[in-house]
Design a protein around this motif. Structure first.
Motif, PDB file in Angstrom:
ATOM      1  N   GLY A 167       0.801  -1.212   0.000  1.00  0.00           N
ATOM      2  CA  GLY A 167       0.000   0.000   0.000  1.00  0.00           C
ATOM      3  C   GLY A 167       0.831   1.258   0.000  1.00  0.00           C
ATOM      4  O   GLY A 167       0.562   2.200  -0.749  1.00  0.00           O
ATOM      5  N   ALA A 168       1.867   1.285   0.846  1.00  0.00           N
ATOM      6  CA  ALA A 168       2.729   2.469   0.915  1.00  0.00           C
ATOM      7  C   ALA A 168       3.467   2.690  -0.402  1.00  0.00           C
ATOM      8  O   ALA A 168       3.677   3.836  -0.827  1.00  0.00           O
ATOM      9  CB  ALA A 168       3.713   2.328   2.070  1.00  0.00           C
ATOM     10  N   LYS A 169       3.863   1.608  -1.056  1.00  0.00           N
ATOM     11  CA  LYS A 169       4.574   1.733  -2.330  1.00  0.00           C
ATOM     12  C   LYS A 169       3.652   2.286  -3.414  1.00  0.00           C
ATOM     13  O   LYS A 169       4.036   3.195  -4.166  1.00  0.00           O
ATOM     14  CB  LYS A 169       5.128   0.374  -2.748  1.00  0.00           C
ATOM     15  N   ILE A 170       2.437   1.747  -3.510  1.00  0.00           N
ATOM     16  CA  ILE A 170       1.507   2.202  -4.542  1.00  0.00           C
ATOM     17  C   ILE A 170       1.004   3.613  -4.247  1.00  0.00           C
ATOM     18  O   ILE A 170       0.867   4.436  -5.156  1.00  0.00           O
ATOM     19  CB  ILE A 170       0.329   1.213  -4.655  1.00  0.00           C
ATOM     20  N   LEU A 171       0.758   3.915  -2.998  1.00  0.00           N
ATOM     21  CA  LEU A 171       0.294   5.251  -2.608  1.00  0.00           C
ATOM     22  C   LEU A 171       1.347   6.311  -2.870  1.00  0.00           C
ATOM     23  O   LEU A 171       1.037   7.445  -3.255  1.00  0.00           O
ATOM     24  CB  LEU A 171      -0.084   5.246  -1.128  1.00  0.00           C
ATOM     25  N   GLY A 172       2.611   5.964  -2.672  1.00  0.00           N
ATOM     26  CA  GLY A 172       3.698   6.915  -2.858  1.00  0.00           C
ATOM     27  C   GLY A 172       4.079   7.602  -1.562  1.00  0.00           C
ATOM     28  O   GLY A 172       3.304   7.618  -0.593  1.00  0.00           O
ATOM     29  N   PRO A 173       5.275   8.184  -1.514  1.00  0.00           N
ATOM     30  CA  PRO A 173       5.764   8.795  -0.265  1.00  0.00           C
ATOM     31  C   PRO A 173       5.082  10.114   0.044  1.00  0.00           C
ATOM     32  O   PRO A 173       4.490  10.756  -0.827  1.00  0.00           O
ATOM     33  CB  PRO A 173       7.253   9.007  -0.552  1.00  0.00           C
ATOM     34  N   ARG A 174       5.176  10.507   1.309  1.00  0.00           N
ATOM     35  CA  ARG A 174       4.723  11.836   1.694  1.00  0.00           C
ATOM     36  C   ARG A 174       5.548  12.894   0.970  1.00  0.00           C
ATOM     37  O   ARG A 174       6.742  12.686   0.705  1.00  0.00           O
ATOM     38  CB  ARG A 174       4.863  12.023   3.207  1.00  0.00           C
ATOM     39  N   THR A 175       4.947  14.005   0.653  1.00  0.00           N
ATOM     40  CA  THR A 175       5.657  15.096  -0.001  1.00  0.00           C
ATOM     41  C   THR A 175       6.847  15.532   0.859  1.00  0.00           C
ATOM     42  O   THR A 175       6.694  15.791   2.054  1.00  0.00           O
ATOM     43  CB  THR A 175       4.723  16.285  -0.229  1.00  0.00           C
ATOM     44  N   GLY A 176       8.019  15.589   0.252  1.00  0.00           N
ATOM     45  CA  GLY A 176       9.212  16.018   0.960  1.00  0.00           C
ATOM     46  C   GLY A 176       9.990  14.889   1.621  1.00  0.00           C
ATOM     47  O   GLY A 176      11.056  15.147   2.196  1.00  0.00           O
ATOM     48  N   LEU A 297      13.625   2.275   2.868  1.00  0.00           N
ATOM     49  CA  LEU A 297      14.049   3.600   2.413  1.00  0.00           C
ATOM     50  C   LEU A 297      14.818   3.508   1.093  1.00  0.00           C
ATOM     51  O   LEU A 297      14.662   4.360   0.213  1.00  0.00           O
ATOM     52  CB  LEU A 297      14.919   4.268   3.486  1.00  0.00           C
ATOM     53  N   LEU A 298      15.634   2.470   0.945  1.00  0.00           N
ATOM     54  CA  LEU A 298      16.343   2.269  -0.325  1.00  0.00           C
ATOM     55  C   LEU A 298      15.371   2.040  -1.470  1.00  0.00           C
ATOM     56  O   LEU A 298      15.624   2.432  -2.614  1.00  0.00           O
ATOM     57  CB  LEU A 298      17.309   1.092  -0.207  1.00  0.00           C
ATOM     58  N   LEU A 299      14.246   1.390  -1.165  1.00  0.00           N
ATOM     59  CA  LEU A 299      13.222   1.117  -2.172  1.00  0.00           C
ATOM     60  C   LEU A 299      12.258   2.287  -2.346  1.00  0.00           C
ATOM     61  O   LEU A 299      11.286   2.176  -3.092  1.00  0.00           O
ATOM     62  CB  LEU A 299      12.440  -0.141  -1.784  1.00  0.00           C
ATOM     63  N   LYS A 300      12.529   3.394  -1.630  1.00  0.00           N
ATOM     64  CA  LYS A 300      11.694   4.600  -1.680  1.00  0.00           C
ATOM     65  C   LYS A 300      10.256   4.300  -1.225  1.00  0.00           C
ATOM     66  O   LYS A 300       9.289   4.835  -1.764  1.00  0.00           O
ATOM     67  CB  LYS A 300      11.704   5.209  -3.088  1.00  0.00           C
ATOM     68  N   ILE A 301      10.143   3.448  -0.222  1.00  0.00           N
ATOM     69  CA  ILE A 301       8.856   3.173   0.400  1.00  0.00           C
ATOM     70  C   ILE A 301       8.780   3.968   1.691  1.00  0.00           C
ATOM     71  O   ILE A 301       9.574   3.761   2.604  1.00  0.00           O
ATOM     72  CB  ILE A 301       8.677   1.671   0.681  1.00  0.00           C
ATOM     73  N   ASP A 302       7.850   4.900   1.741  1.00  0.00           N
ATOM     74  CA  ASP A 302       7.701   5.783   2.908  1.00  0.00           C
ATOM     75  C   ASP A 302       6.614   5.224   3.828  1.00  0.00           C
ATOM     76  O   ASP A 302       5.435   5.233   3.493  1.00  0.00           O
ATOM     77  CB  ASP A 302       7.334   7.190   2.440  1.00  0.00           C
ATOM     78  N   ASP A 303       7.028   4.751   4.967  1.00  0.00           N
ATOM     79  CA  ASP A 303       6.124   4.155   5.950  1.00  0.00           C
ATOM     80  C   ASP A 303       6.339   4.877   7.274  1.00  0.00           C
ATOM     81  O   ASP A 303       7.289   4.590   8.002  1.00  0.00           O
ATOM     82  CB  ASP A 303       6.449   2.662   6.081  1.00  0.00           C
TER      83      ASP A 303
END
Length: 413
Positions: A167-176, A297-303
């Motif tokens: 879910g976090a990967k598909i949703l995308g990271p928080r801005t910033g 974090l390396l995978l750019k998954i913002d949780d």
């Protein structure tokens, strides 16, 4: 049930202050959605007896929709299982914090509590193909005992954690969160709340694990209480030392997540792993969590909660740890399954882990992608920037803009 208070405090403290009302609102509604979903359909898919003896029983339960045919003397079991079901959904909410639409999240919680979680719990805890509670000659590998997941490292925590990662990967990271490929800190706004939430969760875990004996006394419950204490203690100490070595500081947030990692690590094997080895399981769980957090974090998954790492990745470890450290004698005591071959048991645990990842991943991708394509998943950028509290609830969790008049002329301390 009280663990949801812990999740609420942990999640509220871990995110930005401008989203506090929103995350607590989601936690309350997760319980409400989960209760109705599990009452109408979830319990039937998990424990329904309508297809008993049929081939489909290996995959799913049917019948007993809306608790039809369930007497009052058995409804306590529904309540206990509902609390587990809602927990799996709550894990997902933290990973999506700060940028998911409320309506989209409600759909996600419904899918989790109607379909995704109930089917897995049927596989492992009812009469499904992975279950340790069916005839020995019918289990996946007769030399083993079926998948041993006493209180839900896989069934509950992996289910919620794997859904959180996708879910976090598909949703995308928080801005910033990621700028020019670099990770930017978005620290928790209130470590008092995160500490309180962690301690409430630890307390609630005794109900989670000891309660899985389905009795509040006896040799299983007493053993489970010990392992449920030792594993998080060892995990916290391990995480504290490693955090100090890596960052040069005594990192409270990392230590608190290591407590939770220790709890998740021992949940599957709390009744079958010897007491002393619970220390090892917890310590390794802390390392698994910290490595997984870096990998995300390396995978750019913002949780924001590290829910995917704490519950998903460490949940995998907890299930596999049973196949490595469990004692055949303790397995016999907890499950009535004698002379388990531990090699076959490890393979059974591994197959169970792969099956849970595949099932949760499949339905998570479908659910999140559909919501994203429909425009029901992520809030607009301006809403995220303003904060979901003001944008969606018209309220603030904390009113810090006091004037002297509002304070009656008192001087602030």
């Amino acid at each position: 049930f009280f663990m949801h208070a812990g999740f609420s405090m942990l999640e509220a403290g871990s995110i930005r202050m401008k989203n506090t009302v929103n995350i607590m609102f989601k936690n309350v509604m997760t319980i409400c959605i989960g209760a109705i979903s599990y009452f109408l359909f979830g319990y039937a898919f998990a424990y329904g007896a309508g297809n008993e003896g049929k081939a489909s029983e290996a995959f799913i339960g049917t019948g007993n929709y809306a608790m039809a045919g369930i007497g009052n003397d058995a409804k306590d079991f529904w309540f206990f299982q509902f609390a587990f079901c809602a927990t799996a959904a709550t894990i997902v909410s933290g990973a999506l914090a700060g940028r998911v639409q409320l309506g989209g999240y409600f759909i996600i919680a419904t899918v989790m509590t109607v379909w995704v979680y109930p089917v897995i719990s049927h596989w492992v805890w009812a009469t499904g193909w992975l279950s340790a509670f069916i005839d020995r000659d019918a289990v996946l590998f007769p030399e083993a005992c079926g998948m041993l997941d006493y209180a839900g490292s896989g069934v509950v925590h992996m289910t919620g954690g794997i859904a959180a990662i996708f879910g976090a990967k598909i949703l995308g990271p928080r801005t910033g969160r990621f700028v020019n490929g670099e990770v930017q800190p978005l620290p928790p706004h209130n470590v008092s709340l995160t500490t309180l939430g962690t301690l409430i969760l630890w307390f609630g875990w005794y109900g989670f694990n000891c309660g899985s004996t389905l009795a509040w006394d006896g040799i299983n419950a007493s053993k489970v209480a010990v392992t449920t204490t030792l594993s998080p203690a060892a995990a916290a100490l391990t995480g504290m030392v490693l955090g100090r070595l890596v960052s040069g500081s005594w990192d409270l947030s990392n230590t608190l997540n290591c407590v939770l990692a220790g709890l998740v690590s021992i949940t599957a094997g709390c009744s079958t792993i010897p007491d002393g080895l619970a220390l090892v399981v917890g310590a390794i769980g802390a390392v698994v969590y910290m490595l997984s957090s870096k990998l995300m974090l390396l995978l750019k998954i913002d949780d924001p909660l590290d829910a995917g790492s704490v519950h998903g990745t460490v949940g995998i470890w907890g299930c596999l740890a049973v196949g490595i450290f469990a004692s055949p004698a303790e397995i016999d005591t907890a499950y009535g399954c004698a002379d388990a071959d531990m090699g076959a048991q490890f393979v059974t645990q591994l197959v169970g882990v792969i099956a849970i990842i595949a099932w949760v991943g499949f339905w998570s991708i479908i659910t999140f992608v559909i919501l994203s394509k429909a425009g029901w998943l992520r809030v607009p950028a301006e809403v995220e920037e303003a904060g979901l509290d003001i944008s969606e609830h018209g309220a603030k969790a904390f009113d810090l803009d006091f004037t002297d008049k509002e304070k009656g002329g008192a001087v602030a301390a």
